[in-house]
Structure formats: structure tokens, C-alpha cells
Write a protein that holds these residues in place. Sequence first.
Motif, PDB file in Angstrom:
ATOM      1  N   ASN A   1       0.836  -1.190   0.000  1.00  0.00           N
ATOM      2  CA  ASN A   1       0.000   0.000   0.000  1.00  0.00           C
ATOM      3  C   ASN A   1       0.876   1.246   0.000  1.00  0.00           C
ATOM      4  OD1 ASN A   1      -2.060   1.818   0.173  1.00  0.00           O
ATOM      5  ND2 ASN A   1      -2.884   1.041   2.094  1.00  0.00           N
ATOM      6  N   ALA A   2       1.603   1.463  -1.078  1.00  0.00           N
ATOM      7  CA  ALA A   2       2.550   2.584  -1.167  1.00  0.00           C
ATOM      8  C   ALA A   2       1.903   3.941  -0.912  1.00  0.00           C
ATOM      9  CB  ALA A   2       3.263   2.561  -2.515  1.00  0.00           C
ATOM     10  N   PRO A   3       0.700   4.237  -1.423  1.00  0.00           N
ATOM     11  CA  PRO A   3       0.104   5.550  -1.133  1.00  0.00           C
ATOM     12  C   PRO A   3      -0.093   5.808   0.366  1.00  0.00           C
ATOM     13  CG  PRO A   3      -1.008   4.556  -3.002  1.00  0.00           C
ATOM     14  CD  PRO A   3      -0.101   3.500  -2.420  1.00  0.00           C
ATOM     15  N   ALA A   4      -0.502   4.785   1.112  1.00  0.00           N
ATOM     16  CA  ALA A   4      -0.676   4.956   2.559  1.00  0.00           C
ATOM     17  C   ALA A   4       0.669   5.158   3.249  1.00  0.00           C
ATOM     18  CB  ALA A   4      -1.404   3.752   3.151  1.00  0.00           C
ATOM     19  N   LEU A   5       1.700   4.436   2.792  1.00  0.00           N
ATOM     20  CA  LEU A   5       3.031   4.599   3.371  1.00  0.00           C
ATOM     21  C   LEU A   5       3.547   6.015   3.115  1.00  0.00           C
ATOM     22  CD1 LEU A   5       4.661   1.208   2.282  1.00  0.00           C
ATOM     23  CD2 LEU A   5       3.484   1.750   4.429  1.00  0.00           C
ATOM     24  N   ARG A   6       3.354   6.486   1.910  1.00  0.00           N
ATOM     25  CA  ARG A   6       3.769   7.840   1.541  1.00  0.00           C
ATOM     26  C   ARG A   6       2.984   8.880   2.354  1.00  0.00           C
ATOM     27  NH1 ARG A   6       6.512  10.554  -2.468  1.00  0.00           N
ATOM     28  NH2 ARG A   6       7.514   8.713  -3.309  1.00  0.00           N
ATOM     29  N   SER A   7       1.694   8.645   2.565  1.00  0.00           N
ATOM     30  CA  SER A   7       0.864   9.576   3.350  1.00  0.00           C
ATOM     31  C   SER A   7       1.363   9.677   4.793  1.00  0.00           C
ATOM     32  CB  SER A   7      -0.595   9.125   3.345  1.00  0.00           C
ATOM     33  OG  SER A   7      -1.150   9.294   2.074  1.00  0.00           O
ATOM     34  N   ALA A   8       1.791   8.552   5.361  1.00  0.00           N
ATOM     35  CA  ALA A   8       2.312   8.566   6.726  1.00  0.00           C
ATOM     36  C   ALA A   8       3.575   9.421   6.812  1.00  0.00           C
ATOM     37  CB  ALA A   8       2.595   7.138   7.198  1.00  0.00           C
ATOM     38  N   LEU A   9       4.444   9.300   5.813  1.00  0.00           N
ATOM     39  CA  LEU A   9       5.647  10.139   5.799  1.00  0.00           C
ATOM     40  C   LEU A   9       5.296  11.599   5.589  1.00  0.00           C
ATOM     41  CD1 LEU A   9       8.219   7.997   3.791  1.00  0.00           C
ATOM     42  CD2 LEU A   9       8.405   8.762   6.153  1.00  0.00           C
ATOM     43  N   ARG A  10       4.360  11.873   4.691  1.00  0.00           N
ATOM     44  CA  ARG A  10       3.947  13.256   4.413  1.00  0.00           C
ATOM     45  C   ARG A  10       3.359  13.895   5.675  1.00  0.00           C
ATOM     46  NH1 ARG A  10       5.887  15.926   1.074  1.00  0.00           N
ATOM     47  NH2 ARG A  10       5.421  14.610  -0.676  1.00  0.00           N
ATOM     48  N   ALA A  11       2.595  13.129   6.452  1.00  0.00           N
ATOM     49  CA  ALA A  11       2.026  13.653   7.690  1.00  0.00           C
ATOM     50  C   ALA A  11       3.124  13.974   8.705  1.00  0.00           C
ATOM     51  CB  ALA A  11       1.029  12.652   8.281  1.00  0.00           C
ATOM     52  N   ALA A  12       4.150  13.132   8.773  1.00  0.00           N
ATOM     53  CA  ALA A  12       5.236  13.343   9.730  1.00  0.00           C
ATOM     54  C   ALA A  12       6.185  14.450   9.290  1.00  0.00           C
ATOM     55  CB  ALA A  12       6.008  12.039   9.929  1.00  0.00           C
ATOM     56  N   PHE A  13       6.494  14.487   7.982  1.00  0.00           N
ATOM     57  CA  PHE A  13       7.489  15.427   7.451  1.00  0.00           C
ATOM     58  C   PHE A  13       6.934  16.069   6.177  1.00  0.00           C
ATOM     59  CE2 PHE A  13       9.759  11.752   9.357  1.00  0.00           C
ATOM     60  CZ  PHE A  13      10.159  12.386  10.529  1.00  0.00           C
ATOM     61  N   PRO A  14       6.130  17.121   6.307  1.00  0.00           N
ATOM     62  CA  PRO A  14       5.335  17.632   5.185  1.00  0.00           C
ATOM     63  C   PRO A  14       6.109  18.149   3.977  1.00  0.00           C
ATOM     64  CG  PRO A  14       5.025  18.982   7.175  1.00  0.00           C
ATOM     65  CD  PRO A  14       5.868  17.821   7.556  1.00  0.00           C
ATOM     66  N   LYS A  15       7.360  18.549   4.136  1.00  0.00           N
ATOM     67  CA  LYS A  15       8.084  19.135   3.003  1.00  0.00           C
ATOM     68  C   LYS A  15       9.209  18.257   2.462  1.00  0.00           C
ATOM     69  CE  LYS A  15       6.976  23.854   4.259  1.00  0.00           C
ATOM     70  NZ  LYS A  15       7.491  25.167   4.616  1.00  0.00           N
ATOM     71  N   ALA A  16       9.364  17.062   2.992  1.00  0.00           N
ATOM     72  CA  ALA A  16      10.471  16.187   2.587  1.00  0.00           C
ATOM     73  C   ALA A  16      10.170  15.482   1.273  1.00  0.00           C
ATOM     74  CB  ALA A  16      10.742  15.152   3.673  1.00  0.00           C
ATOM     75  N   ASP A  17      11.242  15.155   0.541  1.00  0.00           N
ATOM     76  CA  ASP A  17      11.138  14.238  -0.592  1.00  0.00           C
ATOM     77  C   ASP A  17      11.262  12.831  -0.019  1.00  0.00           C
ATOM     78  OD1 ASP A  17      10.884  16.070  -2.632  1.00  0.00           O
ATOM     79  OD2 ASP A  17      13.026  16.182  -3.019  1.00  0.00           O
ATOM     80  N   PHE A  18      10.499  11.878  -0.594  1.00  0.00           N
ATOM     81  CA  PHE A  18      10.450  10.531  -0.031  1.00  0.00           C
ATOM     82  C   PHE A  18      10.805   9.463  -1.042  1.00  0.00           C
ATOM     83  CE2 PHE A  18       8.534  12.291   3.545  1.00  0.00           C
ATOM     84  CZ  PHE A  18       7.414  13.026   3.203  1.00  0.00           C
ATOM     85  N   ASN A  19      11.341   8.398  -0.523  1.00  0.00           N
ATOM     86  CA  ASN A  19      11.522   7.138  -1.229  1.00  0.00           C
ATOM     87  C   ASN A  19      11.007   6.047  -0.316  1.00  0.00           C
ATOM     88  OD1 ASN A  19      12.575   6.973  -3.809  1.00  0.00           O
ATOM     89  ND2 ASN A  19      14.674   7.267  -3.134  1.00  0.00           N
ATOM     90  N   VAL A  20      10.162   5.178  -0.840  1.00  0.00           N
ATOM     91  CA  VAL A  20       9.721   3.999  -0.091  1.00  0.00           C
ATOM     92  C   VAL A  20      10.124   2.799  -0.931  1.00  0.00           C
ATOM     93  CG1 VAL A  20       7.793   2.778   0.952  1.00  0.00           C
ATOM     94  CG2 VAL A  20       7.798   5.280   0.928  1.00  0.00           C
ATOM     95  N   ILE A  21      10.925   1.927  -0.337  1.00  0.00           N
ATOM     96  CA  ILE A  21      11.545   0.823  -1.071  1.00  0.00           C
ATOM     97  C   ILE A  21      11.361  -0.474  -0.306  1.00  0.00           C
ATOM     98  CG2 ILE A  21      13.792  -0.074  -1.823  1.00  0.00           C
ATOM     99  CD1 ILE A  21      14.538   2.961  -2.178  1.00  0.00           C
TER     100      ILE A  21
END
Length: 195
Positions: free
Chosen positions: A151-171
Motif C-alpha cells: 500500500n505505497a500511497p498509505a506509506l507515503r501519506s504517513a511520511l507526508r504527515a510526519a514530514f510535510p516538506k520532505a522528498d520521499f523514497n519507499v523501497i
Amino acid sequence: LEGETATLDFHISPLLRAGGLSAQIRQSLNDLIRDTKGETILKLRAFVSGTGDARRVQAEAAALFTDRKLPLPALSILQVGVLEQEAAQVVIEAVVSTHRTVNPNGLAFFNGQVGSTYSQAVDELRAAAKTAGVEPDHMLRCTCFTGQIDNAPALRSALRAAFPKADFNVIQPLRDPANNNTLCEAVGQLSQARA
């Protein structure tokens, strides 16, 4: 190559859905060069999914940077199980030396914060950032290696909630992981200069 931490910036290539591995590598590198607007790329870290030939990253990077008469950055290549999108075969992170002071108080580099679940690892990273004096909106880049990327979108949403301006990679580092452990590493801007 070397760069002053006050001028370092961080970029992640977009995940591409079309083309083979070589085409995705070239497009990712071109996107990074375009996005950095003539600034010096010091380091690249490429994640190649599945059974793709990771050696192609080095060949494509050497050819592109040589053709454009740009200094060849340090390069790390990691073979991983799965990226966030099924058709994506490569994602590349870049450390860039800018002409501007973008980190006036310096940087904090966070080693892998581990959790038995994805949310635990993100919570550990959030706690480490707070301890180091990095505000959530000053986190620049975050890479999470997780056992399941279903569920990559949910994983990305959790990071966005924690760190709103960061660029993310989920691997997902392994195709068939033994567990759902997650490790998240990051880079953030310090809110205050160290004495």
C-alpha cells in the motif's frame, strides 16, 4: 567532489512507468540535471528494482555526465526487490552543491531508525528529529526500506504527515521478506546553529 553543508540540497528522481531500464536511467538522470539548474551533483544513490542490470546505471551516468562535460558524481547502486510503482525500475537520489545558502544552521543526518512496523519506524525517526532539533517541516529527504510495499500511497501519506516538506523514497529491499520490519533514514535542516 566536495561541498559545504550550508549549500547542500537533496533531490529524488520521479518514478517512471514507461521504457526499459536504460531509458528510465537516462530520463531520471536528465530530470535530476534539469532540476538542479546547473548546480554540481556531488553524489547519486540509485535503487534498481528486480533483476535489472545495476551496472547500467554506472555506464549511463558516466556517458551522460561526460557528454555534458559535468563532473562525475560519486555513485552508489543498490539492487532492491520492489519500488513504489510496479513498472518503475529505478529511482535515483542526488546530493547537490548549490550556489545558495540553503542550510544556514547545518544539517542532521539520521541513520536508520528501525521499527517492527512501518509506523513504528516513522515514529522513531520523528523522535530522533525532535531530539536533534529538526522541525518536521525541515526534514529534506527520507528513505524508508520496508518489508511490505503493498500500500505505497498509505506509506507515503504517513511520511507526508510526519514530514510535510520532505522528498520521499519507499523501497522494499527484498522481493520476499521474512518480516515487515522497516528502517527509515533521513536528512534534515537544523533549526538552530550548534555552538
